[in-house]
Design an enzyme around this catalytic site. Structure first.
Site, PDB file in Angstrom:
ATOM      1  N   ASP A  46       0.815  -1.217   0.000  1.00 48.33           N
ATOM      2  CA  ASP A  46       0.000   0.000   0.000  1.00 48.33           C
ATOM      3  C   ASP A  46       0.850   1.268   0.000  1.00 48.33           C
ATOM      4  O   ASP A  46       0.309   2.369  -0.027  1.00 48.33           O
ATOM      5  CB  ASP A  46      -0.932  -0.011   1.219  1.00 48.33           C
ATOM      6  N   SER A  59      -6.629   5.237  -0.098  1.00 50.86           N
ATOM      7  CA  SER A  59      -6.976   3.935  -0.667  1.00 50.86           C
ATOM      8  C   SER A  59      -8.457   3.649  -0.460  1.00 50.86           C
ATOM      9  O   SER A  59      -9.016   3.952   0.597  1.00 50.86           O
ATOM     10  CB  SER A  59      -6.146   2.832   0.007  1.00 50.86           C
ATOM     11  N   GLN A 105      -5.323  -1.979  -6.833  1.00 53.06           N
ATOM     12  CA  GLN A 105      -5.901  -1.062  -5.840  1.00 53.06           C
ATOM     13  C   GLN A 105      -6.551   0.116  -6.549  1.00 53.06           C
ATOM     14  O   GLN A 105      -6.024   0.627  -7.538  1.00 53.06           O
ATOM     15  CB  GLN A 105      -4.823  -0.535  -4.897  1.00 53.06           C
TER      16      GLN A 105
END
Length: 296
Positions: free
Chosen positions: A212, A237, A287
């Site tokens: 991430d 995110s 993502q």
């Protein structure tokens, strides 16, 4: 193993407060909320603690629901959806202040033989020839929104040796380029095999943590934006998916090859592939994130 890595491992070593309920500590990120990779990794640890050690995760799908409060612990409740002969499925809800902040579904599989092929590893330089974060960040401190941003970034990444192959977004502001980014990474020191979290679960959770950190960089590169650190976008995110294909070790060099196929409607999509130094495709990542240009 440095102190920052030990601290990260302590962060992942959740406290079991009931059979399928765990509690994890939080800590501040470079932005005033819990780092998404921390929540995802802790949730995967919680799920993995309810699955036999010889059945590692092969995929996860997650949604970031609310910003996490770094000043409060997070409670992870595991739902044992299914225990099959080959596959195990778990659902995890992370709660803070009585509200869900994160939701994860993960699937685990017993190792077996099958058909085998993969995409080739893209070319990349030797990671030891690239500058470390400690070498790169101070050089560009004047570009950041605040004087302490470089220091906060260094502190946040002290457990991970992360090296950009090309210039990161905050260096090339105003210069749009191909929406691709590569970083090499590994933990800052070797991991112990007698950790509180068994391997390979520990390696997979650490890679989840790192996944991430940079995945939305390629979106910024396409538009010549530098990100939150220079104040020209606001981002977070939204959801995160990973597939674990082959064994890996988080304390050995891994190449994170990333790209963005699209951005629209205040959202952008990042795709990543993680290869071992030997060229094995170990992980695929996708993502979507909020990417907004501040008004005014």
């Amino acid at each position: 193993m440095n102190d920052a890595l030990r601290s990260l491992l302590d962060l992942l070593a959740l406290e079991r407060i009931e059979q399928d309920i765990f509690r994890g500590e939080s800590r501040a990120s470079v932005v005033p909320r819990v780092f998404g990779g921390q929540v995802a990794a802790q949730a995967l640890v919680a799920a993995g603690r309810t699955v036999p050690a010889d059945r590692p995760p092969h995929s996860l799908h997650a949604y970031f629901l609310r910003p996490g409060d770094p000043g409060a612990p997070i409670v992870y409740t595991v739902d044992r959806i299914r225990d099959g002969r080959s596959f195990t499925t778990r659902r995890v809800v992370a709660v803070q202040h009585g509200q869900p902040v994160f939701h994860l579904s993960a699937s685990f599989q017993t190792a077996e033989e099958g058909l085998e092929h993969q995409e080739p590893m893209p070319p990349a330089p030797d990671p030891l020839e690239l500058p470390t974060a400690a070498e790169m960040l101070p050089r560009h401190a004047e570009r950041f929104l605040a004087p302490d941003v470089a220091e906060r970034l260094l502190e946040a990444r002290a457990a991970i040796d992360l090296r950009y192959v090309d210039e990161p977004p905050y260096v090339t502001v105003g210069e749009p380029r191909e929406p691709r980014s590569q970083v090499w990474f590994r933990t800052q020191g070797k991991l112990d095999d007698d950790s509180a979290i068994p391997r390979p679960l520990l390696d997979i959770c650490l890679v989840t943590y790192v996944s991430d950190m940079t995945l939305l960089d390629s979106i910024l590169l396409a538009h010549g934006r530098g990100g939150w650190a220079v104040g020209d976008v606001v981002g977070a995110s939204l959801d995160h998916a990973m597939w674990f294909h082959r064994p890996l070790r988080a304390d050995e060099w891994l190449l994170y090859d990333q790209e963005s196929p699209t951005a629209q409607s205040g959202r952008g999509l990042g795709k990543g592939r993680i290869f071992t130094a030997e060229g094995q495709l170990a992980v695929s990542v996708i993502q979507e994130g909020v990417i907004r240009v501040p008004r005014g």
